[in-house]
Motif scaffolding. Structure first.
Motif, PDB file in Angstrom:
ATOM      1  N   TRP A  61       0.827  -1.200   0.000  1.00  0.00           N
ATOM      2  CA  TRP A  61       0.000   0.000   0.000  1.00  0.00           C
ATOM      3  C   TRP A  61       0.867   1.259   0.000  1.00  0.00           C
ATOM      4  O   TRP A  61       0.659   2.178  -0.805  1.00  0.00           O
ATOM      5  CB  TRP A  61      -0.913  -0.003   1.223  1.00  0.00           C
ATOM      6  CG  TRP A  61      -1.810   1.193   1.336  1.00  0.00           C
ATOM      7  CD1 TRP A  61      -1.471   2.453   1.747  1.00  0.00           C
ATOM      8  CD2 TRP A  61      -3.209   1.253   1.011  1.00  0.00           C
ATOM      9  NE1 TRP A  61      -2.553   3.290   1.720  1.00  0.00           N
ATOM     10  CE2 TRP A  61      -3.636   2.583   1.265  1.00  0.00           C
ATOM     11  CE3 TRP A  61      -4.126   0.316   0.559  1.00  0.00           C
ATOM     12  CZ2 TRP A  61      -4.960   2.990   1.073  1.00  0.00           C
ATOM     13  CZ3 TRP A  61      -5.448   0.722   0.362  1.00  0.00           C
ATOM     14  CH2 TRP A  61      -5.845   2.048   0.614  1.00  0.00           C
ATOM     15  N   SER A  62       1.840   1.317   0.906  1.00  0.00           N
ATOM     16  CA  SER A  62       2.679   2.511   0.996  1.00  0.00           C
ATOM     17  C   SER A  62       3.549   2.667  -0.245  1.00  0.00           C
ATOM     18  O   SER A  62       3.816   3.790  -0.686  1.00  0.00           O
ATOM     19  CB  SER A  62       3.546   2.465   2.267  1.00  0.00           C
ATOM     20  OG  SER A  62       4.360   1.320   2.292  1.00  0.00           O
ATOM     21  N   SER A  63       3.974   1.544  -0.826  1.00  0.00           N
ATOM     22  CA  SER A  63       4.753   1.623  -2.063  1.00  0.00           C
ATOM     23  C   SER A  63       3.923   2.207  -3.198  1.00  0.00           C
ATOM     24  O   SER A  63       4.410   3.038  -3.983  1.00  0.00           O
ATOM     25  CB  SER A  63       5.265   0.233  -2.457  1.00  0.00           C
ATOM     26  OG  SER A  63       6.177  -0.265  -1.508  1.00  0.00           O
ATOM     27  N   LEU A 118       5.456  10.173  -6.632  1.00  0.00           N
ATOM     28  CA  LEU A 118       6.603  10.426  -7.500  1.00  0.00           C
ATOM     29  C   LEU A 118       6.151  10.722  -8.920  1.00  0.00           C
ATOM     30  O   LEU A 118       6.581  11.708  -9.536  1.00  0.00           O
ATOM     31  CB  LEU A 118       7.538   9.220  -7.485  1.00  0.00           C
ATOM     32  CG  LEU A 118       8.699   9.259  -8.493  1.00  0.00           C
ATOM     33  CD1 LEU A 118       9.692  10.338  -8.130  1.00  0.00           C
ATOM     34  CD2 LEU A 118       9.380   7.894  -8.566  1.00  0.00           C
ATOM     35  N   MET A 119       5.282   9.883  -9.457  1.00  0.00           N
ATOM     36  CA  MET A 119       4.815  10.065 -10.826  1.00  0.00           C
ATOM     37  C   MET A 119       4.026  11.359 -10.977  1.00  0.00           C
ATOM     38  O   MET A 119       4.150  12.066 -11.989  1.00  0.00           O
ATOM     39  CB  MET A 119       3.952   8.873 -11.249  1.00  0.00           C
ATOM     40  CG  MET A 119       4.700   7.549 -11.290  1.00  0.00           C
ATOM     41  SD  MET A 119       6.036   7.555 -12.497  1.00  0.00           S
ATOM     42  CE  MET A 119       6.638   5.876 -12.383  1.00  0.00           C
ATOM     43  N   ALA A 125      -0.802   7.659 -14.072  1.00  0.00           N
ATOM     44  CA  ALA A 125      -1.423   6.444 -13.561  1.00  0.00           C
ATOM     45  C   ALA A 125      -0.405   5.673 -12.731  1.00  0.00           C
ATOM     46  O   ALA A 125       0.774   5.605 -13.077  1.00  0.00           O
ATOM     47  CB  ALA A 125      -1.919   5.585 -14.715  1.00  0.00           C
ATOM     48  N   SER A 126      -0.871   5.083 -11.640  1.00  0.00           N
ATOM     49  CA  SER A 126       0.018   4.309 -10.795  1.00  0.00           C
ATOM     50  C   SER A 126       0.369   2.997 -11.486  1.00  0.00           C
ATOM     51  O   SER A 126      -0.514   2.295 -11.985  1.00  0.00           O
ATOM     52  CB  SER A 126      -0.651   4.021  -9.447  1.00  0.00           C
ATOM     53  OG  SER A 126       0.210   3.302  -8.598  1.00  0.00           O
ATOM     54  N   PRO A 127       1.650   2.646 -11.570  1.00  0.00           N
ATOM     55  CA  PRO A 127       2.032   1.423 -12.269  1.00  0.00           C
ATOM     56  C   PRO A 127       1.681   0.172 -11.478  1.00  0.00           C
ATOM     57  O   PRO A 127       1.448   0.224 -10.268  1.00  0.00           O
ATOM     58  CB  PRO A 127       3.550   1.571 -12.416  1.00  0.00           C
ATOM     59  CG  PRO A 127       3.947   2.420 -11.260  1.00  0.00           C
ATOM     60  CD  PRO A 127       2.811   3.387 -11.066  1.00  0.00           C
ATOM     61  N   GLY A 173      10.750   0.021 -11.666  1.00  0.00           N
ATOM     62  CA  GLY A 173      10.080  -0.002 -12.955  1.00  0.00           C
ATOM     63  C   GLY A 173      10.536   1.197 -13.754  1.00  0.00           C
ATOM     64  O   GLY A 173      11.431   1.940 -13.324  1.00  0.00           O
ATOM     65  N   PRO A 174       9.942   1.427 -14.911  1.00  0.00           N
ATOM     66  CA  PRO A 174      10.342   2.579 -15.726  1.00  0.00           C
ATOM     67  C   PRO A 174      10.185   3.896 -14.967  1.00  0.00           C
ATOM     68  O   PRO A 174       9.085   4.304 -14.630  1.00  0.00           O
ATOM     69  CB  PRO A 174       9.379   2.513 -16.917  1.00  0.00           C
ATOM     70  CG  PRO A 174       8.972   1.079 -16.997  1.00  0.00           C
ATOM     71  CD  PRO A 174       8.908   0.611 -15.582  1.00  0.00           C
ATOM     72  N   GLY A 175      11.289   4.533 -14.626  1.00  0.00           N
ATOM     73  CA  GLY A 175      11.256   5.835 -13.973  1.00  0.00           C
ATOM     74  C   GLY A 175      11.071   5.810 -12.471  1.00  0.00           C
ATOM     75  O   GLY A 175      10.939   6.864 -11.859  1.00  0.00           O
ATOM     76  N   TRP A 176      11.084   4.629 -11.837  1.00  0.00           N
ATOM     77  CA  TRP A 176      10.919   4.606 -10.383  1.00  0.00           C
ATOM     78  C   TRP A 176      11.716   3.463  -9.750  1.00  0.00           C
ATOM     79  O   TRP A 176      11.931   2.418 -10.347  1.00  0.00           O
ATOM     80  CB  TRP A 176       9.455   4.512  -9.979  1.00  0.00           C
ATOM     81  CG  TRP A 176       8.762   3.235 -10.394  1.00  0.00           C
ATOM     82  CD1 TRP A 176       8.132   2.993 -11.590  1.00  0.00           C
ATOM     83  CD2 TRP A 176       8.614   2.037  -9.620  1.00  0.00           C
ATOM     84  NE1 TRP A 176       7.625   1.720 -11.619  1.00  0.00           N
ATOM     85  CE2 TRP A 176       7.896   1.109 -10.414  1.00  0.00           C
ATOM     86  CE3 TRP A 176       9.018   1.664  -8.344  1.00  0.00           C
ATOM     87  CZ2 TRP A 176       7.570  -0.168  -9.982  1.00  0.00           C
ATOM     88  CZ3 TRP A 176       8.709   0.378  -7.894  1.00  0.00           C
ATOM     89  CH2 TRP A 176       7.985  -0.517  -8.707  1.00  0.00           C
ATOM     90  N   HIS A 177      12.151   3.721  -8.528  1.00  0.00           N
ATOM     91  CA  HIS A 177      12.885   2.742  -7.723  1.00  0.00           C
ATOM     92  C   HIS A 177      12.366   2.865  -6.289  1.00  0.00           C
ATOM     93  O   HIS A 177      12.285   3.975  -5.754  1.00  0.00           O
ATOM     94  CB  HIS A 177      14.381   3.017  -7.763  1.00  0.00           C
ATOM     95  CG  HIS A 177      14.936   3.084  -9.151  1.00  0.00           C
ATOM     96  ND1 HIS A 177      15.384   1.981  -9.840  1.00  0.00           N
ATOM     97  CD2 HIS A 177      15.088   4.137  -9.995  1.00  0.00           C
ATOM     98  CE1 HIS A 177      15.793   2.342 -11.035  1.00  0.00           C
ATOM     99  NE2 HIS A 177      15.634   3.641 -11.161  1.00  0.00           N
ATOM    100  N   ALA A 178      12.009   1.745  -5.677  1.00  0.00           N
ATOM    101  CA  ALA A 178      11.366   1.777  -4.358  1.00  0.00           C
ATOM    102  C   ALA A 178      12.229   1.121  -3.290  1.00  0.00           C
ATOM    103  O   ALA A 178      12.912   0.121  -3.536  1.00  0.00           O
ATOM    104  CB  ALA A 178      10.013   1.079  -4.420  1.00  0.00           C
ATOM    105  N   ARG A 179      12.175   1.716  -2.108  1.00  0.00           N
ATOM    106  CA  ARG A 179      12.753   1.115  -0.908  1.00  0.00           C
ATOM    107  C   ARG A 179      11.685   1.134   0.179  1.00  0.00           C
ATOM    108  O   ARG A 179      10.890   2.072   0.251  1.00  0.00           O
ATOM    109  CB  ARG A 179      13.978   1.893  -0.426  1.00  0.00           C
ATOM    110  CG  ARG A 179      15.172   1.861  -1.372  1.00  0.00           C
ATOM    111  CD  ARG A 179      16.395   2.431  -0.679  1.00  0.00           C
ATOM    112  NE  ARG A 179      17.560   2.477  -1.543  1.00  0.00           N
ATOM    113  CZ  ARG A 179      18.807   2.537  -1.108  1.00  0.00           C
ATOM    114  NH1 ARG A 179      19.049   2.566   0.197  1.00  0.00           N
ATOM    115  NH2 ARG A 179      19.820   2.582  -1.950  1.00  0.00           N
TER     116      ARG A 179
END
Length: 234
Positions: free
Chosen positions: A156-158, A165-166, A174-176, A188-194
């Motif tokens: 959920w938080s991700s 970010l988008m 749109a959320s990927p 993913g394209p244009g994003w990195h999550a921790r």
């Protein structure tokens, strides 16, 4: 290499005298928005979040907090203006949950931050079916019972952090999809999550660039002066 810092603060400890001093720091537009919140908890979160934002920006830019100007924008994150002489212009993201406030900041990359207080009483499977995609909901349903609440809040938080970010980068984005082939995606394209778990919170930070490091700082005091004393000249 790109890096970021997350400042985390418990706004539930805000005292009346600090509240009055904090209110004097806000712009007229911020005060109007503060007054529109009906719940005291939401007022504390908003007020402490705006003070935390000023502190984070001043810390990274090496300027005084009162040199940071915050401009309200309808249905958007606030805009920060620093002195024209500033050589650093950090980017940021704010989040709040049940009295906690957090600000992520970076001089290298666009960010999206979300924090969520863990609630073991919620029917996370039902919420997942309503809020997640079929692939995401199926992934959650497959998770071990003992991990399901934590896994729900991580996903959920991700999703919230990626959306922030988008939105900051592209406007109405749109959320990927965050699950593919039964596996939760971390980039993913244009994003990195921790993601992390701290102080009973699920924390997710998404960045436009892959970050080399992320510092997490739990601010113990109730005011910027106490935070500065805690951090010293680091």
């Amino acid at each position: 290499m790109p890096s970021a810092v997350i400042f985390l603060h418990n706004a539930n400890q805000l005292a009346d005298e600090d509240r009055d001093r904090f209110l004097a720091c806000l712009s007229e537009a911020e005060l109007l928005r503060y007054q529109r919140f009906l719940r005291p908890l939401r007022q504390r979160e908003f007020l402490s979040g705006r003070i935390l934002l000023r502190f984070a920006m001043s810390r990274l830019a090496g300027i005084a907090p009162d040199a940071v100007h915050v401009i309200e924008r309808k249905n958007q994150a606030p805009l920060v203006q620093l002195p024209v002489t500033s050589t650093v212009h950090p980017r940021f993201s704010l989040s709040h949950s049940r009295g906690w406030v957090a600000c992520a900041a970076s001089v290298d990359s666009a960010l999206g931050l979300d924090i969520e207080a863990l609630d073991t009483e919620r029917d996370v499977d039902a919420i997942g079916r309503a809020a997640f995609s079929d692939a995401e909901s199926s992934w959650l349903s497959s998770r071990p019972v003992e991990n399901k609440v934590a896994d729900f809040y991580t996903l959920w938080s991700s999703k919230e952090a990626v959306f922030k970010l988008m939105s900051a980068q592209e406007g109405d984005a749109a959320s990927p999809e965050l699950v593919a082939g039964g596996v939760r995606l971390r980039s993913g394209p244009g994003w990195h999550a921790r993601t992390w778990s701290q102080q009973g919170l699920a924390i997710a930070l998404c960045s436009g660039d892959r970050l080399h490091s992320v510092a997490q700082i739990y601010l113990l005091g109730a005011t910027p002066s106490a935070w500065s004393e805690q951090l010293g000249n680091d």
